[in-house]
Design a protein around this motif. Structure first.
Motif: not given
Length: 223
Positions: A1-9, A166-170, A203-207
């Motif tokens: 599941r989507l718990v974090a997102a970082k960038y590759s430099t 992440e197109f999960s539910t929710p 940050r976590t998006a407020w959806l």
């Protein structure tokens, strides 16, 4: 599941030519080139805040790419993952490396200056070490910095709004607007996401309505 997102430099360009460039410099008669090669050999090939060697390689690459005969094998649609490759003119590359080494040392006092010391995420009163680099250097995390002449460079373009969904539910999402979510002078939200950008975090998006209302700073009814 989507718990974090970082960038590759990490620099794909460095992966293509750095070993060859280092070998060419170490085999030359130029002490400056050899000193530069030592710095580049220790570099992590990334443009993170603490990366030492990225400033030198970036200075070399921008000079080298602006001239004639760069890659011996240019990019090919038939082999997109392995091209371009190899230095076309090692003599010219060596000369460009010496120029870049001298310029980097003159500007920052050392060839191994950390990337984040030379390139900043700065707006209003916030001033943080930067990460990312121009896209021409083969970096997924694209950030354009103003030229660091008499002071460190400042982020001036590139990645702005970034989202991982992440197109999960929710549905889950992580987002960041690097320079902040406001443009009004005096607003704390002009720069309140720069710390996330500097940490390569989102940050976590407020959806949902409930999530948005939970974080309201003010509410105004419009007749």
């Amino acid at each position: 599941r989507l718990v974090a997102a970082k960038y590759s430099t990490r620099s794909e360009m460095a992966d293509r030519i750095l070993d060859e460039l280092i070998a060419t410099a170490l085999g030359s008669d130029s002490q400056k080139a050899k000193d530069a090669a030592v710095v580049l050999a220790k570099w992590d090939r990334a443009y993170d805040a603490g990366s030492k060697g990225g400033v030198l390689f970036g200075s070399f690459a921008q000079r080298w790419l602006s001239g004639p005969r760069t890659f011996l094998t240019p990019w090919s649609a038939a082999d997109p993952l392995a091209t371009p490759k190899q230095i076309a003119d090692p003599v010219r590359a060596l000369s460009v490396l010496v120029d870049a080494a001298e310029a980097t040392q003159s500007r920052f006092g050392a060839m191994d200056v950390p990337w984040g010391d030379a390139n900043r995420f700065a707006r209003d009163k916030v001033d943080l070490p930067g990460n990312g680099a121009p896209g021409a250097l083969g970096v997924f995390r694209v950030i354009e910095f103003t030229p660091p002449v008499n002071q460190p460079g400042r982020a001036a373009g590139g990645d702005s709004f970034v989202a991982a969904v992440e197109f999960s539910t929710p549905v889950q999402a992580r987002v960041v607007l690097n320079y902040g979510n406001a443009s009004q002078a005096g607003s704390p939200h002009r720069s309140d996401q720069l710390s996330l950008a500097a940490a390569k975090q989102m940050r976590t998006a407020w959806l949902t309505r409930a999530e948005v209302e939970k974080h309201l700073e003010s509410k105004e009814a419009v007749p």
